[in-house]
Design a protein around this motif. Structure first.
Motif, short mmCIF file in Angstrom:
data_model
loop_
_atom_site.label_atom_id
_atom_site.label_comp_id
_atom_site.label_asym_id
_atom_site.label_seq_id
_atom_site.Cartn_x
_atom_site.Cartn_y
_atom_site.Cartn_z
N PRO A 138 38.23 37.12 29.62
CA PRO A 138 39.18 36.78 28.37
C PRO A 138 40.34 36.11 28.69
O PRO A 138 40.77 36.34 29.66
N CYS A 139 40.62 35.28 27.88
CA CYS A 139 41.83 34.31 27.98
C CYS A 139 42.95 35.36 27.75
O CYS A 139 43.25 36.22 26.84
N THR A 140 44.04 35.20 28.88
CA THR A 140 45.36 36.04 28.59
C THR A 140 46.39 35.35 29.15
O THR A 140 46.28 34.10 29.53
N SER A 141 47.71 35.88 29.24
CA SER A 141 48.59 35.01 29.74
C SER A 141 48.40 34.95 31.27
O SER A 141 47.73 35.83 31.84
N CYS A 142 48.84 33.83 31.76
CA CYS A 142 48.65 33.43 33.37
C CYS A 142 49.11 34.43 34.17
O CYS A 142 48.73 34.64 35.04
N ALA A 143 50.53 34.97 34.00
CA ALA A 143 50.99 36.11 34.50
C ALA A 143 50.09 37.38 35.01
O ALA A 143 49.90 37.61 35.87
N ALA A 144 49.39 37.66 33.84
CA ALA A 144 48.32 38.86 33.73
C ALA A 144 47.02 38.41 34.39
O ALA A 144 46.37 39.28 34.67
N SER A 145 46.62 37.34 34.38
CA SER A 145 45.31 36.87 34.46
C SER A 145 45.08 37.15 36.26
O SER A 145 43.84 37.46 36.40
N ALA A 146 45.85 37.17 37.00
CA ALA A 146 45.69 37.41 38.56
C ALA A 146 44.95 39.03 38.51
O ALA A 146 44.21 39.29 39.29
N ALA A 147 45.45 39.87 37.42
CA ALA A 147 45.12 41.36 37.54
C ALA A 147 43.82 41.48 36.71
O ALA A 147 43.33 42.71 37.23
N VAL A 148 43.25 40.47 36.20
CA VAL A 148 42.09 40.55 35.25
C VAL A 148 40.91 40.76 36.45
O VAL A 148 40.85 39.96 37.11
N VAL A 149 40.07 41.74 36.23
CA VAL A 149 38.90 41.91 37.04
C VAL A 149 37.76 41.73 36.31
O VAL A 149 37.61 41.79 35.21
N ARG A 203 31.60 44.90 36.39
CA ARG A 203 30.97 45.51 37.68
C ARG A 203 29.81 44.56 38.18
O ARG A 203 28.96 44.31 37.16
N GLY A 204 29.71 44.54 39.32
CA GLY A 204 28.53 43.45 39.52
C GLY A 204 29.01 42.04 39.90
O GLY A 204 28.25 41.38 40.14
N PHE A 205 30.03 41.79 39.22
CA PHE A 205 30.36 40.25 39.21
C PHE A 205 31.63 40.12 40.05
O PHE A 205 32.36 41.08 40.31
N GLY A 206 31.88 38.64 40.51
CA GLY A 206 33.11 38.48 41.60
C GLY A 206 33.51 37.05 41.01
O GLY A 206 32.97 36.40 40.45
N LYS A 207 34.87 37.12 41.13
CA LYS A 207 35.58 35.94 40.79
C LYS A 207 35.32 34.73 41.63
O LYS A 207 35.15 34.93 42.74
N ILE A 208 34.95 33.55 41.09
CA ILE A 208 34.60 32.31 41.88
C ILE A 208 35.60 31.37 41.64
O ILE A 208 35.41 30.33 42.34
N THR A 209 36.68 31.53 40.82
CA THR A 209 37.79 30.44 40.85
C THR A 209 38.93 30.73 41.47
O THR A 209 39.48 32.10 41.57
N GLN A 210 39.44 29.85 42.30
CA GLN A 210 40.63 30.04 43.14
C GLN A 210 41.99 29.97 42.23
O GLN A 210 42.90 30.58 42.00
N ASN A 211 41.71 28.99 41.21
CA ASN A 211 42.70 28.56 40.27
C ASN A 211 42.13 28.88 38.81
O ASN A 211 41.18 28.39 38.57
N CYS A 268 45.35 31.80 30.54
CA CYS A 268 44.51 31.41 31.90
C CYS A 268 43.09 32.57 31.75
O CYS A 268 43.29 33.51 31.11
N SER A 269 42.12 32.05 32.32
CA SER A 269 40.84 32.65 32.45
C SER A 269 40.24 32.41 33.71
O SER A 269 40.60 31.45 34.32
N HIS A 270 39.34 33.57 34.44
CA HIS A 270 38.70 33.22 35.42
C HIS A 270 37.10 33.01 35.24
O HIS A 270 36.73 33.70 34.28
N SER A 271 36.29 32.34 36.10
CA SER A 271 35.10 32.55 35.85
C SER A 271 34.31 33.63 36.93
O SER A 271 35.05 33.76 38.11
N CYS A 272 33.45 34.52 36.61
CA CYS A 272 33.07 35.46 37.32
C CYS A 272 31.53 35.10 37.60
O CYS A 272 30.87 34.47 36.62
N GLN A 273 30.80 35.47 38.70
CA GLN A 273 29.45 35.17 38.97
C GLN A 273 28.87 36.46 39.47
O GLN A 273 29.55 37.40 40.32
N GLY A 274 27.52 36.82 39.03
CA GLY A 274 26.77 37.93 39.58
C GLY A 274 25.40 37.28 39.46
O GLY A 274 25.00 36.32 39.26
N PHE A 275 24.55 38.24 39.98
CA PHE A 275 23.04 37.89 40.06
C PHE A 275 22.20 39.08 39.48
O PHE A 275 22.58 40.13 39.46
#
Length: 130
Positions: free
Chosen positions: A35-46, A49-57, A77-84
């Motif tokens: 989910p989109c959140t403040s950029c300061a808090a986005s680093a703490a967003v996980v 389960r079973g997915f991993g962050k794939i974005t560096q920025n 900011c938001s991150h992309s997550c990948q799972g299989f």
């Protein structure tokens, strides 16, 4: 009595191995965004389960904050997550949820004159032979 139990377990085990060898399951990549959140808090967003962050920025996005009766749109900011996940299906020549062998005569599936339906195992004649 124990001999029958061992024989029964052996039959179940070999049928399980046989069924697994008839499967041609395939891994499928699944992507989602946090989910989109403040950029300061986005680093703490996980990620889920079973997915991993794939974005560096993090990706830039917009989110809404409610202050009193007003809604304010902010940059975030938001991150992309990948799972299989695994898509289950039978190998060619097998059908159904147990991946049973298709009908075969003379060593050829559907006697070489048709194709085996993956849903119910019935032979469907080739168009030119109907």
């Amino acid at each position: 009595m124990s001999y029958l139990l061992i024989l029964g377990l052996t039959v179940l085990w070999t049928s399980h191995i046989h069924a697994v060898s008839n499967r041609c399951d395939a891994p499928v990549k699944v992507l989602h965004k946090t989910p989109c959140t403040s950029c300061a808090a986005s680093a703490a967003v996980v990620c889920a389960r079973g997915f991993g962050k794939i974005t560096q920025n993090p990706d830039s996005c917009k989110y809404v904050v409610e202050i009193g009766s007003r809604q304010i749109e902010l940059s975030g900011c938001s991150h992309s997550c990948q799972g299989f996940t695994t898509v289950q299906h039978c190998c060619p020549g097998f059908w159904g949820s147990l991946c049973l062998p298709c009908p075969s005569w003379s060593g050829k599936i559907c006697n070489g004159y048709g194709t085996c339906e993956s849903g119910n195992g019935t032979c469907v004649c080739n168009f030119l032979l109907t």
